[in-house]
Design an enzyme around this catalytic site. Structure first.
Site, PDB file in Angstrom:
ATOM      1  N   TRP A 125       0.837  -1.210   0.000  1.00 63.84           N
ATOM      2  CA  TRP A 125       0.000   0.000   0.000  1.00 63.84           C
ATOM      3  C   TRP A 125       0.867   1.253   0.000  1.00 63.84           C
ATOM      4  O   TRP A 125       0.514   2.257  -0.609  1.00 63.84           O
ATOM      5  CB  TRP A 125      -0.923   0.001   1.221  1.00 63.84           C
ATOM      6  CG  TRP A 125      -1.814   1.209   1.297  1.00 63.84           C
ATOM      7  CD1 TRP A 125      -3.041   1.369   0.735  1.00 63.84           C
ATOM      8  CD2 TRP A 125      -1.541   2.449   1.975  1.00 63.84           C
ATOM      9  NE1 TRP A 125      -3.555   2.611   1.020  1.00 63.84           N
ATOM     10  CE2 TRP A 125      -2.648   3.300   1.782  1.00 63.84           C
ATOM     11  CE3 TRP A 125      -0.460   2.928   2.723  1.00 63.84           C
ATOM     12  CZ2 TRP A 125      -2.717   4.587   2.301  1.00 63.84           C
ATOM     13  CZ3 TRP A 125      -0.523   4.214   3.250  1.00 63.84           C
ATOM     14  CH2 TRP A 125      -1.630   5.026   3.034  1.00 63.84           C
ATOM     15  N   HIS A 126       2.013   1.168   0.664  1.00 62.74           N
ATOM     16  CA  HIS A 126       2.852   2.358   0.805  1.00 62.74           C
ATOM     17  C   HIS A 126       3.646   2.693  -0.449  1.00 62.74           C
ATOM     18  O   HIS A 126       4.098   3.836  -0.599  1.00 62.74           O
ATOM     19  CB  HIS A 126       3.811   2.182   1.984  1.00 62.74           C
ATOM     20  CG  HIS A 126       3.162   2.376   3.318  1.00 62.74           C
ATOM     21  ND1 HIS A 126       2.480   1.374   3.979  1.00 62.74           N
ATOM     22  CD2 HIS A 126       3.077   3.477   4.115  1.00 62.74           C
ATOM     23  CE1 HIS A 126       2.012   1.838   5.116  1.00 62.74           C
ATOM     24  NE2 HIS A 126       2.348   3.110   5.218  1.00 62.74           N
ATOM     25  N   GLY A 127       3.838   1.750  -1.331  1.00 59.71           N
ATOM     26  CA  GLY A 127       4.597   2.080  -2.531  1.00 59.71           C
ATOM     27  C   GLY A 127       4.778   0.885  -3.442  1.00 59.71           C
ATOM     28  O   GLY A 127       4.749  -0.272  -3.002  1.00 59.71           O
TER      29      GLY A 127
END
Length: 467
Positions: free
Chosen positions: A317-319
């Site tokens: 989700w973060h990258g």
């Protein structure tokens, strides 16, 4: 547009407040907030306003579809499937398509190519918000919103649009239509916003400059102490950057009559990794718990599988890079080990040792988060643990520490719940008029410091805008 900009502070925010409070009717105020929210988003990303509108329209219609067929669950489920497919499809296309193609090329030796997509700001946040809405409507936890303007306000409200916290419809459904102005809330919102701005401008930006100076240096000129200083600076930067933004979002919400849930609860005071994730980015952690972990079976069945699915998703989700997957799985492994053995070992220990254990592993985790290049990450770990030819320290490290010693002490102090204790002490010690004067003076002082720094600084990114 970002909250920590002179344009927002002296033009956009005053204009939105004046226009908002110039009218008493709730429907007009909602319309004004929607207009200003689209302007806010379009300021830096005009091309993606259409994508934001498409997401809002699709899930407004999906919500009505689910509500209409509520008693026919098999049909209503199509609305949920459509919502998840459309939103995750958009997310995959604009955030992960290059990563997927690159991974396929590496595994197969092919040379596939896609046009490089720019990442729409905030897409990870608003897609999760609208997905949670349709699922909650399907589960019967909230009724579908029939007023299109009210639903659009939920999706696009500029307070938390681009960097959270992730707001669920159930949290603000009543306030969308029944907000009540409170001078006390407005005043508290101003204070919360200014404190968040101070966190961002004074602490996070300074930490970011130290991080860039020392973390990931060329091994030939790096030092062990400098690498640790850079990593600690990054740990401070990402916390004060994101928690400062959340404070500003919550403060803005109070000014306009919304009450968003807390997103951080002093995470660096945690005594374990499990405790850390109950305090850090709470809105994301609870989203994955409620919409992924529990539906998969939670602790009841296939706990290990469920745990690692959630933490792999948390990472990605973060990258769109493998280091984020590794970062998520790193914490997944630690939480699993705590569940089966480590917490039993930690609990009898003095609190200071529990804090030291948690902080050490948290800070190491930020190195995985920071380096998208795995080779650079491995080089960083070698330097951190003295496994390279880098010296222990150098002149630049000493200068950086002593020239920033008071800033460093303040940053560490602000990681503790001292502000809340100080506020409580003031509330019980000072008379009401004295307290009001003190708060006004404090806000003016912090705002003045922030404005002076914003005029002179060129380094002013928001880390979580990338996600």
């Amino acid at each position: 547009m970002v909250f920590s900009s002179l344009t927002f502070l002296f033009f956009f925010l005053p204009a939105s407040l004046i226009c908002y409070y110039a009218f008493a009717r709730r429907s007009v105020r909602n319309f004004i907030l929607v207009v200003f929210s689209f302007i806010f988003y379009a300021w830096g990303e005009p091309i993606w306003v259409g994508l934001l509108a498409i997401s809002a329209v699709c899930d407004y219609l999906n919500g009505l579809f689910i509500e209409h067929f509520r008693k026919q669950r098999a049909i209503a489920r199509f609305g949920v499937v459509a919502s998840v497919a459309i939103n995750l499809g958009l997310l995959a296309t604009f955030k992960y398509s290059d990563f997927i193609v690159e991974t396929v090329n590496q595994l197969t030796g092919l040379n596939l190519a896609l046009p490089g997509f720019l990442l729409p700001i905030g897409i990870s946040f608003y897609t999760f918000q609208t997905i949670s809405y349709t699922i909650d409507v399907y589960k019967g936890e909230v009724p579908a919103q029939r007023n299109f303007m009210n639903f659009v306000l939920f999706v696009v409200c500029f307070h938390q649009l681009v960097a959270g916290p992730i707001v669920r419809y159930a949290h603000i459904a009543h306030e969308i239509e029944h907000r009540v102005f409170s001078l006390q809330d407005f005043s508290a919102g101003v204070t919360r916003f200014i404190r968040g701005l101070f966190k961002k401008v004074f602490i996070a930006n300074t930490a970011g400059e130290l991080c860039v100076q020392f973390l990931g240096q060329d091994p030939a000129s790096a030092s062990m102490a400098g690498e640790w200083l850079g990593l600690i600076a990054y740990s401070l930067q990402i916390y004060f950057d994101f928690s400062g933004y959340s404070d500003m979002a919550i403060g803005l919400g109070w000014m306009f009559g919304f009450h968003y849930h807390e997103n951080f609860k002093h995470p660096y005071t945690a005594t374990s990794i499990s405790d850390f994730w109950r305090r850090w980015h709470i809105s994301l952690a609870t989203f994955f718990k409620d919409y992924v972990y529990v539906p998969l079976g939670g602790n009841r069945r296939h706990m290990v599988r469920n745990l690692f699915i959630v933490w792999a998703l948390t990472g990605i989700w973060h990258g769109a890079n493998w280091n984020f997957v590794l970062w998520g799985l790193y914490f997944g492994v630690l939480i699993y080990l705590e569940k089966v053995v480590l917490l039993g070992i930690l609990k009898p220990l003095p609190k200071v040792l529990q804090h030291a254990y948690a902080l050490f592993l948290i800070v190491l985790g930020w190195a995985i988060f920071y380096f998208t290049d795995i080779q650079k990450l491995l080089a960083c770990f070698k330097i951190l643990f003295g496994l390279s030819d880098a010296t222990f320290s150098n002149f630049d490290v000493g200068v950086a520490i002593w020239s920033n010693i008071f800033w460093l002490l303040l940053a560490c102090a602000l990681c503790l719940p001292l502000a809340a204790r100080f506020d409580h002490w003031c509330s019980v010690t000072l008379r009401p008029i004295q307290l009001q004067c003190f708060v006004i003076a404090q806000n003016l002082l912090l705002l003045s410091v922030c404005v002076v720094l914003l005029v002179g600084q060129t380094y002013n990114p928001f880390i979580y805008f990338r996600f």
